[in-house]
Design a protein around this motif. Structure first.
Motif, PDB file in Angstrom:
ATOM      1  N   PRO A 175      37.288  52.647  51.167  1.00 45.47           N
ATOM      2  CA  PRO A 175      36.606  51.883  51.978  1.00 45.47           C
ATOM      3  C   PRO A 175      37.500  51.706  53.238  1.00 45.47           C
ATOM      4  O   PRO A 175      38.708  51.787  53.281  1.00 45.47           O
ATOM      5  N   GLY A 176      36.853  51.132  54.420  1.00 48.38           N
ATOM      6  CA  GLY A 176      37.620  50.895  55.533  1.00 48.38           C
ATOM      7  C   GLY A 176      37.777  49.391  55.768  1.00 48.38           C
ATOM      8  O   GLY A 176      38.554  49.018  56.430  1.00 48.38           O
ATOM      9  N   HIS A 177      37.061  48.630  55.321  1.00 47.35           N
ATOM     10  CA  HIS A 177      37.061  47.276  55.533  1.00 47.35           C
ATOM     11  C   HIS A 177      38.277  46.558  54.821  1.00 47.35           C
ATOM     12  O   HIS A 177      38.538  46.840  53.761  1.00 47.35           O
ATOM     13  N   VAL A 178      39.053  45.637  55.444  1.00 45.12           N
ATOM     14  CA  VAL A 178      40.034  45.046  54.832  1.00 45.12           C
ATOM     15  C   VAL A 178      39.842  44.270  53.537  1.00 45.12           C
ATOM     16  O   VAL A 178      40.924  44.092  52.911  1.00 45.12           O
ATOM     17  N   ASP A 179      38.548  43.924  53.539  1.00 45.70           N
ATOM     18  CA  ASP A 179      38.065  42.948  52.352  1.00 45.70           C
ATOM     19  C   ASP A 179      38.396  43.814  51.017  1.00 45.70           C
ATOM     20  O   ASP A 179      38.561  43.105  50.000  1.00 45.70           O
ATOM     21  N   PHE A 180      38.298  45.204  50.992  1.00 44.90           N
ATOM     22  CA  PHE A 180      38.412  46.124  50.027  1.00 44.90           C
ATOM     23  C   PHE A 180      39.515  46.898  50.052  1.00 44.90           C
ATOM     24  O   PHE A 180      39.663  48.081  49.469  1.00 44.90           O
TER      25      PHE A 180
ATOM     26  N   GLY B 152      38.128  38.250  51.780  1.00 42.61           N
ATOM     27  CA  GLY B 152      37.511  37.652  52.707  1.00 42.61           C
ATOM     28  C   GLY B 152      36.160  37.201  52.331  1.00 42.61           C
ATOM     29  O   GLY B 152      35.745  37.515  51.196  1.00 42.61           O
ATOM     30  N   GLU B 153      35.455  36.678  53.406  1.00 42.78           N
ATOM     31  CA  GLU B 153      34.091  36.131  53.161  1.00 42.78           C
ATOM     32  C   GLU B 153      33.136  37.397  52.387  1.00 42.78           C
ATOM     33  O   GLU B 153      32.308  37.158  51.536  1.00 42.78           O
ATOM     34  N   LEU B 154      33.104  38.467  53.251  1.00 43.62           N
ATOM     35  CA  LEU B 154      32.435  39.776  53.143  1.00 43.62           C
ATOM     36  C   LEU B 154      32.658  40.182  51.336  1.00 43.62           C
ATOM     37  O   LEU B 154      31.722  40.398  50.428  1.00 43.62           O
ATOM     38  N   HIS B 155      33.821  39.994  51.018  1.00 45.33           N
ATOM     39  CA  HIS B 155      34.445  40.443  49.637  1.00 45.33           C
ATOM     40  C   HIS B 155      33.637  39.512  48.622  1.00 45.33           C
ATOM     41  O   HIS B 155      33.014  40.125  47.697  1.00 45.33           O
ATOM     42  N   LEU B 156      33.739  38.221  48.814  1.00 43.17           N
ATOM     43  CA  LEU B 156      33.203  37.298  47.808  1.00 43.17           C
ATOM     44  C   LEU B 156      31.557  37.429  48.106  1.00 43.17           C
ATOM     45  O   LEU B 156      30.872  37.289  46.925  1.00 43.17           O
ATOM     46  N   GLU B 157      31.012  37.750  49.388  1.00 42.73           N
ATOM     47  CA  GLU B 157      29.507  37.667  49.586  1.00 42.73           C
ATOM     48  C   GLU B 157      28.924  38.809  48.544  1.00 42.73           C
ATOM     49  O   GLU B 157      28.018  39.212  47.989  1.00 42.73           O
ATOM     50  N   ILE B 158      29.858  40.047  48.752  1.00 48.30           N
ATOM     51  CA  ILE B 158      29.363  41.226  47.884  1.00 48.30           C
ATOM     52  C   ILE B 158      29.334  41.118  46.586  1.00 48.30           C
ATOM     53  O   ILE B 158      28.363  41.519  45.739  1.00 48.30           O
TER      54      ILE B 158
END
Length: 745
Positions: free
Chosen positions: A113-118, A486-492
């Motif tokens: 992945p490229g997103h910092v949350d992952f 991050g928010e995206l991490h938990l939202e996923i």
């Protein structure tokens, strides 16, 4: 439909023949020599084209018969994005492993992945890889997550190639990207190729080493044609070729001597020098292309074989305990004759269709189906009924695994980072994986109480698979808390609970992982004594609590400076334990203590009544005393934010950073687009995605990455403390005490 290869001027092979050849060459008994194996990762900033590039690699090597796009417009999606959420969102959430064949070489590939949350997915992939392809966007260049990936590559000593992608985009400038690589990443980098044409008019690339133009024809760019360099580029080609030789000569003795003697190196000598320096991480070859438009991928595959190391060219070490209790490094042998003891690292866990799927990398020896292996950490044994190679969410059974192979097992009870051995007498283990601390917390609870069982199963699975996703129950606030990157991490994960476990959940307001630290040193002298019949409790600790420097304010440190018999050495672990127990939850705001060093100078004990428990309680009492008498402050995570917006919106976007207590560190751009860099407290970044969309008519993009912890503003500190006191029922007592002290003043 035809398929082209890079050797010969114009070679056409029917795709069916290539597919058949690839399938035949991965037979179960196929044992490749080390020289014919590459383990690589595809890493980059979000939306740089990693998954699209991997899709093209699989297509050109005959692993898949048809290409699909990341966004899944044809309702299929990219091969490596096998999760439904990945296809819906058009992003990579989990790293995926595959293997393929190119010019008789086995290439194991992990798309990350490229997103910092992952970011943990990148960490564990790079931990087990021998080389990497760093993908950069020809427009965005070196972005925030590129810096993070670069740090991760350095952490695990992974050599890399750079691939500047998206040459076809408006505003593409590979020369600027190369300058960024040199200035921002500190790479000794140079072009191996130059683009023919600009932006949407990119026709092909020029190979600087061989002085040939390469064109990618056919419906899918699978017909390779070599030609002469365009007349208007010949001077530029010679200039950039000399620049390439200079950069390599600066770090390679053999080519350096030839350069000083003004000898002209041959193509073979240049390639050998690039390989030597790339493996030593002294030089980064830069290649060009546009994966979406099917240009430049086959030469990149050639470069992977030519310049990145095979498993035998990488030094891998294990840790072995000696007889005197110390740990020493042992160099592993990666030969594939199977004569050395088997050792492998479990680097990723995933719930598969047949139970837990454990991804592993074999570093030494040989493993066969039916063998019994041992988990070094738990000493548990497991008999292997199945060995598989992975291709995204598909798998192929194999009978044997050798050093250098990436494979998977079913039904192995372990954690990410565990070492597995074949001989339980082998007292040896591999270094584990670096796991960053979570920075965001949110309350979580199932919408329906009847879903409690599914909720528990989901939490148990996800926390085991992902070490950066953590769950705890807050007894003070009587709520369940999940923490992540991050928010995206938990939202996923919330969406996965609904889709995979039929358990919809409510996520509460995000909570930032604040920290508490001392403002100035505090001297403590705490005496704990308790007598109530029988053996009592007696312990005294004397020392200093002091703040650590700002660059170490996420650490906890303990130093034993005692001398003499006042504090026997067997009680020191109890003091350390008491210190760490108190650090888990501070008394000022309920957050963890960090950035504090405890120096133990002296103390006292009793020959009968002293115990480890007594010294634990004495240490806890000393920390409580420090809370009553010393000055404390709150630290908050600071994020490096990078925003790319049309130039017309630059003013409003910069104004929003000021409102969010951010500090703008710089900006750069073209006439149409601008990139703004700022450092902003994470606590101020919630809801920014929607605000940016409304400010820029949906045209703006942003990414952020953790930088450091810094003291909060007085207003934020007071708010955090008040919220904690209110949640614990201490607010009124605090206000009464404050009112009373003001009256006395």
């Amino acid at each position: 439909m035809y398929f082209g290869l890079t050797f010969g001027r114009k070679v056409l092979l029917k795709k069916a023949d290539v597919w058949l050849r690839c399938m035949c060459s991965v037979s179960k008994n196929d044992i490749k020599p080390l020289e014919y194996i590459r383990n690589i990762g595809i890493s980059a900033h979000i939306d740089s084209g990693k998954t699209t590039l991997t899709e093209r690699i699989l297509y050109y090597t005959g692993k898949i018969s048809k290409m699909h796009e990341v966004k899944g417009k044809d309702n299929v999606g990219a091969t490596m994005d096998s999760m439904e959420l990945e296809r819906q969102r058009g992003i990579t959430i989990q790293s995926a492993a595959t293997y393929t064949i190119w010019k008789d070489h086995n290439i194991n590939i992990i798309d990350t992945p490229g997103h910092v949350d992952f970011t943990v997915e990148v960490e564990r992939a790079l931990r087990v890889l021998d080389g990497a392809v760093l993908v950069l966007c020809a427009v965005g260049g070196v972005q925030s997550q590129t810096l993070t990936v670069n740090r991760q590559m350095k952490r695990y000593n992974v050599p890399c190639l750079a691939f500047i992608n998206k040459l076809d985009r408006l505003g593409a400038n590979p020369f600027k990207v190369l300058d960024n690589m040199r200035s921002k990443l500190g790479h000794n980098a140079a072009f191996l190729q130059l683009p023919i044409g600009k932006e949407s008019n990119v026709k092909g690339i020029v190979d600087l080493i061989h002085r040939k133009a390469i064109y990618f024809n056919g419906d899918f760019g699978d017909i390779i044609e070599y030609g002469e360099i365009p007349e208007d580029m010949k001077n530029q080609v010679e200039e950039k070729r000399m620049e390439l030789i200079e950069h390599v000569s600066n770090v390679d003795e053999i080519l350096g001597e030839m350069f000083l003697e003004e000898k002209t190196p041959s193509e073979k000598e240049i390639k050998e020098a690039i390989r030597r320096t790339c493996i030593k991480k002294q030089f980064t070859p830069v290649l060009l292309g546009t994966a979406l438009k099917n240009k430049g991928v086959q030469p990149l595959l050639d470069a992977v074989l030519s310049y990145l190391p095979n498993p035998g060219e990488v030094e891998n070490y294990a840790l072995k305990e000696t007889d005197n209790g110390k740990t020493e490094k042992v160099l592993l042998n990666s030969s594939r004759n199977g004569s050395h003891p088997f050792i492998a690292l479990a680097f990723k866990l995933e719930a598969g269709r047949f139970g837990q799927l454990t991804y592993m990398r074999c570093y030494q020896g040989k493993l066969s189906k039916g063998d019994t292996i041992y988990n070094f950490r738990t000493s548990k044994k497991v008999r292997l009924s199945r060995l598989v190679r992975l291709h995204a969410d598909q798998m192929e059974d194999v009978d044997e695994i050798y050093a250098g192979d990436i494979f998977a097992l079913f039904g192995v009870d372990c954690a990410s980072g565990d070492t597995f051995i074949l001989d339980r007498r082998l007292n040896i283990s591999l270094e584990s994986i670096f796991v960053p601390d979570p920075v965001v917390s949110m309350s979580i609870n199932p919408v329906n109480t009847k879903d409690r069982d599914n909720f528990s199963k989901a939490i148990a699975r996800f926390t085991k698979e992902d070490p950066t996703f953590r769950f705890q129950y807050d007894s003070d606030n009587k709520e369940s808390i999940v923490s992540g990157m991050g928010e995206l991490h938990l939202e996923i994960y919330a969406q996965r609970m609904q889709k995979e476990y039929n358990c919809p959940v409510n996520l509460g307001k995000p909570k930032v992982a604040f920290r508490e630290t001392l403002v100035s040193p505090f001297e403590f002298d705490y005496f704990h004594k308790k007598q109530h019949g029988g053996q009592g409790q007696y312990a005294r600790v004397i020392g200093i609590l002091e703040p650590l420097p700002p660059n170490e304010n996420t650490n906890l440190d303990f130093v034993d400076e005692t001398s003499g018999p006042n504090v026997p050495k067997q009680f020191i672990p109890g003091i350390i334990k008491g210190f760490k127990m108190m650090a888990e939850k501070g008394l000022y705001s309920g957050h963890r203590i960090s950035g504090v060093r405890m120096r133990l100078l002296d103390g006292a004990h009793h020959i009968v009544d002293s115990s480890e428990l007594a010294f634990i309680l004495a240490t806890q009492g000393a920390i409580k005393q420090a809370y009553e008498e010393a000055a404390w402050q709150i630290l908050e995570p600071i994020m490096e934010v990078e925003v790319v917006v049309p130039t017309e919106f630059q003013g409003p976007v910069m104004g929003q950073f000021n409102k969010r207590s951010g500090i703008i560190s710089g900006s750069e751009g073209t006439a149409d687009w601008v990139t703004i860099y700022a450092e902003v407290p994470l606590n101020s970044m919630f809801g920014y995605a929607g605000e940016l969309r409304s400010l820029t008519q949906g045209k703006g993009e942003f990414s952020m990455d953790y930088v450091r912890y810094s003291p909060t503003t007085p207003e934020t500190q007071e708010k955090v403390v008040m919220n904690y006191l209110e949640s614990t029922g201490q607010l009124q007592a605090y206000l009464d005490a404050k009112k009373s002290s003001n009256k006395n003043l």
